[in-house]
Design an enzyme around this catalytic site. Structure first.
Site, short mmCIF file in Angstrom:
data_model
loop_
_atom_site.label_atom_id
_atom_site.label_comp_id
_atom_site.label_asym_id
_atom_site.label_seq_id
_atom_site.Cartn_x
_atom_site.Cartn_y
_atom_site.Cartn_z
N GLY A 1 2.65 -12.51 -13.10
CA GLY A 1 1.49 -11.63 -13.09
C GLY A 1 0.20 -12.37 -12.75
O GLY A 1 0.22 -13.39 -12.05
N ASP B 1 3.47 -4.57 -16.59
CA ASP B 1 2.19 -3.87 -16.78
C ASP B 1 1.71 -3.06 -15.55
O ASP B 1 0.84 -2.21 -15.68
CB ASP B 1 1.09 -4.87 -17.15
CG ASP B 1 1.39 -5.61 -18.43
OD1 ASP B 1 2.15 -5.08 -19.26
OD2 ASP B 1 0.87 -6.74 -18.62
O1 F6P Z 1 2.14 -8.86 -19.50
C1 F6P Z 1 3.29 -8.37 -20.10
C2 F6P Z 1 3.09 -8.17 -21.58
O2 F6P Z 1 4.29 -7.66 -22.11
C3 F6P Z 1 1.92 -7.28 -21.95
O3 F6P Z 1 2.20 -5.91 -21.80
C4 F6P Z 1 1.67 -7.69 -23.38
O4 F6P Z 1 0.33 -7.48 -23.72
C5 F6P Z 1 1.98 -9.16 -23.35
O5 F6P Z 1 2.81 -9.39 -22.22
C6 F6P Z 1 2.67 -9.68 -24.58
O6 F6P Z 1 2.82 -11.05 -24.46
P1 F6P Z 1 3.73 -11.94 -25.40
O7 F6P Z 1 5.15 -11.72 -25.02
O8 F6P Z 1 3.28 -13.33 -25.12
O9 F6P Z 1 3.48 -11.48 -26.79
#
Ligand code: F6P
Length: 326
Positions: free
Chosen positions: A106, A132
């Protein structure tokens, strides 16, 4: 026109997304097609720093198209954000003679790729991999379709129990600072109200609509994007309870379930197209850009544009949903 590309490396970085494996498969198989040596970097940018780099062949990516996650693992590397970290990473790539990088991930992944290319001149190409759908320069990101289907399935299940108990549910979905997942999963799941960071004052609107409907409706589903400016699902549920003390309210945060699972057909196809075109682009001397599909056409967006332009939610869908949920 072909350039002198000989060795490329591929990695996945940031939050994993269903379809990343399909993209890796496409990169490796396209690389084989173009007679390139292809290396896999395990653990994203951190793996690059730690020299976790190994040769892949067509067989290395067999039997993975149907799996979520990523066989190359993923990470968010703090060390890569430092000049020292990037220097180590670059030296490892140089040692092997990598002359092109396919970076799947991303916004953070694109930022890392742009910085590395600017500092060391190594040609990088980006593939949009995130649930996302918040990347500018592509209609859809790899993993998004699967994620909204997962969220929709969960909403359907919650709807059964909401109906059985005459309850109001606030369901929180992922999306970081964007509302693509909330809007689309909310529409598909028939949610009565949707909260997204891109819009203000949904709470007041929703209360207004609810007032009109409360005589006939016995249960309700509200979908909340985790980044909504009015608060998370628990906060919104609390506010709702203050307005309707008699209502039986529950909150469900879907969380990481949205990141896993078997990629949908759409995600596998998207990932295959993007991965194959990323390699073709590098071979043709296109780099410093991200591959995307817009209106079913492959296109390229400079990293800087992809990183700094916000991809808005579909306004027509928002307006339509407000009509359908009145
Ligand atoms: O960017 C993908 C995502 O799943 C977002 O939707 C979310 O805010 C974030 O990553 C969560 O990140 P982590 O897995 O580091 O908690």
């Amino acid at each position: 026109m072909k350039n002198q590309l000989k060795k490329i490396a591929v990695f996945t970085s940031g939050g994993d997304a269903p379809g990343m494996n399909a993209c890796l498969r496409a990169v490796v198989r396209a690389g084989v097609h173009f007679d390139l040596e292809i290396y896999g970097i395990t653990g994203g940018y951190q793996g690059m720093i730690e020299n976790n780099i190994h040769l892949l062949n067509a067989g290395s990516v067999g039997n993975i198209i149907q799996y979520g996650g990523t066989i190359l693992k993923t990470a968010r590397s703090k060390e890569f954000m430092t000049p020292e970290g990037r220097k180590k990473a670059y030296n490892n790539l140089k040692e092997i003679g990598i002359d092109g990088l396919v970076c799947i991930g991303g916004n953070g992944t694109y930022t890392g790729a742009m910085t590395l290319q600017n500092e060391y001149g190594i040609p990088c190409i980006g593939c949009p991999g995130t649930i996302d759908n918040d990347l500018y320069g592509t209609d859809f990101t790899i993993g998004y379709d699967t994620a909204i289907n997962t969220a929709m399935d969960a909403i359907d299940k919650i709807r059964d129990t909401a109906d059985a108990h005459n309850r109001v549910f606030f369901i929180e979905v992922m999306g970081r600072h964007s509302g693509h997942i909330a809007l689309n999963a909310g529409i598909a799941g028939g949610a009565e109200g949707i909260f997204v960071p891109e819009k203000d004052n949904e709470f007041a609107d929703i209360i207004c609509t609810y007032e009109k409907k409360s005589r006939t409706k016995q249960f309700s589903i509200f979908v909340v994007a985790e980044g909504d400016e009015e608060g998370h699902a628990f906060e919104l549920a609390k506010k709702f309870q203050e307005n309707y003390p008699e209502t039986d309210i529950r909150v469900t945060v879907l969380g990481h379930i949205q990141r896993g699972g078997k990629p949908s057909a759409n995600d596998r196809i998207l990932a295959s197209r993007i991965g194959a075109h990323a390699v073709k682009a590098l071979v043709e001397g296109i780099n410093g850009q991200a591959v995307g599909i817009v209106n079913d056409q492959v296109c390229f967006t400079p990293f800087e544009t992809a990183i700094y332009h916000k991809k808005e939610i579909n306004e027509n869908l928002w307006v339509m949903n407000n009509i359908l949920t009145r």
